[in-house]
Scaffold this motif. Structure first.
Motif, short mmCIF file in Angstrom:
data_model
loop_
_atom_site.label_atom_id
_atom_site.label_comp_id
_atom_site.label_asym_id
_atom_site.label_seq_id
_atom_site.Cartn_x
_atom_site.Cartn_y
_atom_site.Cartn_z
N SER A 1 -40.09 10.59 -26.19
CA SER A 1 -40.23 9.87 -24.92
C SER A 1 -41.01 10.69 -23.89
CB SER A 1 -38.85 9.50 -24.36
OG SER A 1 -38.05 10.65 -24.21
N ASP A 2 -40.85 12.02 -23.91
CA ASP A 2 -41.58 12.86 -22.97
C ASP A 2 -43.07 12.82 -23.25
OD1 ASP A 2 -41.53 14.60 -20.76
OD2 ASP A 2 -41.79 16.33 -22.07
N THR B 1 -44.40 9.55 -21.72
CA THR B 1 -44.58 9.56 -20.27
C THR B 1 -45.91 10.21 -19.90
OG1 THR B 1 -43.39 11.65 -19.97
CG2 THR B 1 -42.10 9.63 -19.82
N MET C 1 -41.62 3.33 -24.76
CA MET C 1 -40.56 4.19 -24.25
C MET C 1 -39.18 3.61 -24.56
SD MET C 1 -42.01 5.12 -20.45
CE MET C 1 -43.60 5.92 -20.20
N GLU D 1 -35.56 2.06 -23.82
CA GLU D 1 -35.25 1.05 -22.81
C GLU D 1 -34.77 1.67 -21.50
OE1 GLU D 1 -32.35 -2.85 -22.17
OE2 GLU D 1 -32.39 -1.81 -24.10
N ALA D 2 -33.90 2.70 -21.59
CA ALA D 2 -33.38 3.31 -20.37
C ALA D 2 -34.50 3.90 -19.52
CB ALA D 2 -32.37 4.40 -20.73
N MET D 3 -35.50 4.48 -20.16
CA MET D 3 -36.63 5.05 -19.43
C MET D 3 -37.50 3.95 -18.82
SD MET D 3 -39.45 7.79 -20.79
CE MET D 3 -38.22 9.10 -20.86
N ARG D 4 -37.65 2.86 -19.52
CA ARG D 4 -38.46 1.75 -18.98
C ARG D 4 -37.84 1.16 -17.73
NH1 ARG D 4 -38.60 -0.15 -24.36
NH2 ARG D 4 -37.35 -1.96 -23.76
N ARG D 5 -36.53 1.35 -17.55
CA ARG D 5 -35.86 0.82 -16.36
C ARG D 5 -36.03 1.70 -15.14
NH1 ARG D 5 -31.53 -0.52 -20.06
NH2 ARG D 5 -30.37 1.30 -19.33
N ASP D 6 -36.54 2.91 -15.32
CA ASP D 6 -36.77 3.78 -14.18
C ASP D 6 -37.80 3.12 -13.25
OD1 ASP D 6 -38.54 6.11 -12.88
OD2 ASP D 6 -36.54 6.89 -13.27
N TRP E 1 -41.62 3.57 -13.95
CA TRP E 1 -42.26 2.86 -15.05
C TRP E 1 -42.15 1.35 -14.91
CZ3 TRP E 1 -45.51 6.07 -16.23
CH2 TRP E 1 -45.22 7.41 -16.35
N ASN F 1 -42.70 19.27 -12.64
CA ASN F 1 -41.70 18.23 -12.39
C ASN F 1 -41.17 18.29 -10.97
OD1 ASN F 1 -41.92 17.40 -15.06
ND2 ASN F 1 -40.15 18.57 -15.75
#
Length: 666
Positions: A309-310, A313, A335, A337-342, A345, A617
Motif C-alpha cells: 500500500s505504501d 501511495t 489501495m 479499502e481503509a486507505m481509500r477512505r482517508d 485519497w 512524512n
C-alpha cells in the motif's frame, strides 16, 4: 514443538536483540509532597526499585498517589504476588493507573506463559490499545478448546509493526508452527523491514521459519551487490526471497542501480511476477521521493496488485505530479479499502474522476465522494468544500457548555489528576491520563457534550494542547473557537502588525508547532511557542537587530514570538511570499524546501499536488495542517469566508536570481 518450548526459544532470541537502555542522570532528593512525586517519577525512569519503595509512604494521601503507587509496583512487577497486584487493581479501580498496571501485567503474563491468569484478566482490560497484549490474547484464543482461527488478525497486527514486538512475534511463531500462517508472511515482514532500514526486524521474522537464512541477512544487508553477484545458478524459493531482499536493500540506497540490476535477464526469468512487482514498487517509491520524472515508468513495470500500500501511495503521488490522472485513479483503486477512505485519497479519487472525460457517471460519483468529506475539519476537507463550490465558513456554534456539564468535568477525578500532573511538570503522565478519560473507545468514554466540557476545563486552565485535542475528538459538534484558540492575542497581533505578517498564518503555525505550550521543547532542541532551534535563534536575532540575545531567552514568551515571527518573515520573503513553501522551510529547512519546489524547467504545480509529494512524512503533514489552520484562523479573525485554494496558490521552480536564505546559516 510444544508451545511453551516455542515461546521459550523465541524470548531467548528476542532478549539477545534488545538494545541496552541509556542511564538517566541522578537528581538530588528534594523535600515536600510534589517533590516526592517528582523524585519518584525520576526513580521510575531509572528503574530504581529501592528508592521507589522508600519514597512511597511519603506519597500517601497526595493527589497523585495513584501514580506513585503505580510506579512503585510496576517497577517490581516481575517479583510481585498476584494478591498484591489485585489489591492495587481493586484500590484504584476505574482509574487510568489500574488499566495501565493491568496492561503491564498482561504483557508479563504473556511473556511467562501464564495463560490461565492472562485469560482471566484480559476481559477487564479497558484500553485495548496495546498490540502486543492483543497478540497474546489471540495466541490464547488459538490455543483454546474452540480453536478459533486468528491467523488473519495475527498477520495484520504483525505486519503493521515497525519494530520488534514480543507478543505479536510469539503469536506469529505459534501460527507458523501450526501451519495457519504461511512462511510468505514472515518473508513479507522481512521485506518491509529491509525497506525501512530495520534489518534486526527482518532477522527476527526469518528466524522463526529459517534460522540459516536469517544468519545471512547481516552480510546481505551490508553488501547486497556482492550477494547478487554470487547468485548465478538456479534459485530455490528461499534463495529467491533473499535475492528479493538484496534488491530491496539496493533500491533504498541507489534506485537506478537496482532498476538496472532487476532488468537483467536472470532476474526477469528466475523471479516471479509478484517478487519483481514488489521490487519495482520499492524502486518507484524511491524515485518518487526524489521527485524523479521517471518514477511512473518504474511503477509501470510491475503490477499494482502485487505492490504494498505504501508503494501505491507514492505511485499516486508521482502520477499527480506528472498529471497522469488515469494512473492516479488506478493506484487509488488498488489501495486497501481503509486507505481509500482517508480524506486525501477520497479527494484525489474525485479529482481523477473529474479529469477523465467520457464516463457520464464519473461527475456524479466524484460529487458523492467530495460531499462525504467536505467540512472545515482539515486540508482536504476544506478543498472538497471549494471543489463543490461551497464557501469555507465557520459551522454553527454548538450550544454553550452548561453549568451542570462544567461541574461534571470539574468533578472528574481523572481529569483533575491529569491537570495537576501537568501543572507540576509531569506533562507526559498528565497527558496520558487525560487522553484515557476523554477516549471515546474506552468503556464509559465521553460523548460530544462531555468532550466540549472537558475541553472548556482545559482551556480555562490554559492547558491549550488538551483543550485543542479534546475538542477535536467531537464527532457531530464543532466548536471552532475552542479548537482554534488565540492565546496571547495582543502580543501576537502587535508583533505581526509591526512586521506586516498575517496573524492567521502565525497562529496556524504556532498551533501546529507547540499547541501553545509555552515551555515546549522538541527532541532535537527546538524551544518555545514557535519551536525555534538555538542556532536559528542566534542567526535570526542578529538579522532582526535583537542585541545582546542570550540562548536562555528563547523560552521567554515575547522573545520567542519575536524571533519566530522574524525568522518566518525572512523565510517567507525568500520564497516569494508562498505560505506553503515557507511552512515547509520552517519545518524542514530552507534548502530542502528549495529542492522540493523543483528545478528550472519543471512545471508549476497546484500546491495541493506539490504538498502531497513532499518526501518527509512529518513535513507533508505539517504543511497541510498549517495551511488548514491558517484558513480557519483567518475565518475567526475576519468573520468572513475564506478560500484555501487562493491562499495556497501554486508552486514552481526557484526564480532565477533569488537569494538562498540558508547560505550563512550555521
Amino acid at each position: 514443538m510444544h508451545l511453551r518450548a516455542i515461546l521459550t526459544l523465541f524470548f531467548l532470541l528476542a532478549g539477545l536483540m534488545l538494545p541496552f537502555a541509556s542511564a538517566a542522570k541522578k537528581v538530588a532528593p528534594p523535600d515536600g509532597g510534589d517533590e516526592v512525586i517528582s523524585e519518584m517519577s525520576q526513580a521510575f525512569k531509572k528503574g530504581d526499585r529501592k528508592r521507589l519503595s522508600a519514597l512511597l509512604p511519603k506519597a500517601q494521601g497526595h493527589r497523585l498517589e495513584p501514580w506513585a503507587a503505580y510506579w512503585e509496583l510496576s517497577a517490581r512487577l516481575d517479583n510481585a504476588s498476584s494478591e498484591e497486584i489485585r489489591a492495587f487493581l481493586d484500590r484504584y479501580a476505574g482509574s487510568y493507573q489500574e488499566d495501565r498496571l493491568r496492561n503491564d501485567w498482561l504483557l508479563l503474563l504473556g511473556k511467562t506463559g501464564d495463560w490461565a491468569t492472562f485469560m482471566a484478566e484480559y476481559p477487564k482490560y479497558r484500553m485495548g490499545d496495546d498490540r502486543s497484549v492483543r497478540c497474546f490474547a489471540l495466541l490464547t484464543e488459538a490455543q483454546s478448546s474452540i480453536g478459533k482461527d486468528v491467523s488473519a488478525q495475527v498477520k495484520e497486527l504483525w505486519l503493521a509493526l515497525r519494530e520488534v514486538d514480543e507478543g505479536c512475534a510469539a503469536a506469529a511463531a505459534q501460527q507458523l508452527q501450526a501451519g495457519k500462517l504461511k512462511p510468505d508472511v514472515a518473508w513479507m515482514r522481512a521485506r518491509l523491514a529491509f525497506e525501512n532500514s530495520r534489518p534486526h526486524v527482518a532477522a527476527q521474522a526469518i528466524g522463526l521459519i529459517d534460522p540459516k537464512s536469517a544468519g545471512r541477512l547481516s552480510a546481505l544487508y551490508a553488501s547486497p551487490v556482492r550477494y547478487l553477484d554470487d547468485k548465478v545458478t538456479a534459485l530455490r524459493s528461499r534463495t529467491k526471497e533473499l535475492v528479493t531482499l538484496a534488491l530491496i536493500r539496493m533500491a533504498t540506497t541507489d534506485y537506478e542501480a537496482a532498476a538496472a540490476e532487476l532488468n537483467k535477464l536472470r532476474w526477469r526469468t528466475q523471479l516471479t511476477e509478484e517478487e519483481r512487482s514488489w521490487i519495482w514498487g520499492v524502486i518507484g517509491k524511491r524515485a518518487a521521493m526524489r521527485l524523479s520524472s521517471g518514477a511512473l515508468n518504474y511503477f509501470a513495470r510491475g503490477e499494482d496488485r502485487f505492490m504494498h500500500s505504501d508503494h501505491l501511495t507514492w505511485k499516486a503521488r508521482a502520477a499527480l505530479r506528472g498529471g497522469a490522472w488515469p494512473e492516479v485513479l488506478k493506484a487509488i483503486d488498488a489501495m486497501p479499502e481503509a486507505m481509500r477512505r482517508d480524506p486525501s485519497w477520497v479527494y484525489w479519487r474525485a479529482r481523477a474522476l473529474l479529469a477523465m472525460p467520457g464516463d457520464p457517471a464519473a461527475p456524479r460519483l466524484a460529487r458523492t465522494l467530495l460531499e462525504s468529506i467536505a467540512s472545515v475539519r482539515g486540508f482536504y476537507e476544506q478543498l472538497a468544500l471549494e471543489e463543490l463550490g461551497k464557501p469555507i465558513t465557520a459551522p454553527p456554534h454548538p450550544e454553550p457548555v452548561t453549568g451542570t456539564e462544567k461541574t461534571a468535568a470539574q468533578n472528574n477525578v481523572g481529569l483533575a489528576r491529569a491537570l495537576y500532573a501537568i501543572e507540576i511538570g509531569l506533562r507526559s503522565e498528565g497527558v496520558r491520563e487525560w487522553n484515557y478519560h476523554t477516549n471515546l473507545h474506552v468503556p464509559g468514554g465521553m460523548n460530544d457534550r462531555e468532550l466540549l466540557a472537558a475541553a472548556a476545563l482545559a482551556c480555562e486552565q490554559q492547558v491549550w494542547d488538551r483543550c485543542i485535542n479534546t475538542s477535536e475528538r467531537t464527532r457531530g459538534l464543532i466548536d471552532l473557537e475552542q479548537r482554534f484558540p488565540m492565546p496571547l492575542k495582543s502580543a501576537v497581533l502587535q508583533r505581526t502588525s509591526q512586521i506586516e505578517l498575517d496573524p492567521a498564518y502565525v497562529y496556524g503555525l504556532i498551533r501546529q508547532e507547540s499547541r501553545f505550550i509555552m515551555d515546549a521543547r522538541s527532541s532535537v532542541g527546538a524551544s518555545g511557542l514557535m519551536q525555534v532551534m538555538p542556532a536559528t535563534a542566534r542567526w535570526t536575532a542578529k538579522r532582526i537587530g535583537l542585541n545582546n540575545f542570550k540562548p536562555h531567552q528563547i523560552t521567554d514568551r515575547d522573545t520567542n514570538i519575536a524571533i519566530g515571527t522574524g525568522y518566518l518573515k525572512l523565510v517567507l520573503e525568500n520564497f516569494d511570499g508562498s505560505l506553503p513553501l515557507a511552512a515547509a522551510a520552517y519545518n524542514a529547512g530552507p534548502s530542502r524546501a528549495r529542492n522540493w519546489r523543483g528545478q528550472d524547467g519543471d512545471p508549476i504545480l497546484e500546491t495541493a499536488i506539490w504538498a502531497e509529494n513532499i518526501p518527509f512524512n512529518e513535513t507533508r503533514d505539517y504543511v497541510k495542517k498549517v495551511m488548514a489552520n491558517t484558513n480557519i484562523y483567518a475565518i475567526l479573525i475576519s468573520n468572513k469566508a475564506q478560500s484555501l485554494k487562493a491562499r495556497i496558490g501554486s508552486v514552481g521552480p526557484l526564480r532565477p536570481g533569488s537569494a538562498a536564505l540558508d547560505e550563512d546559516l550555521p
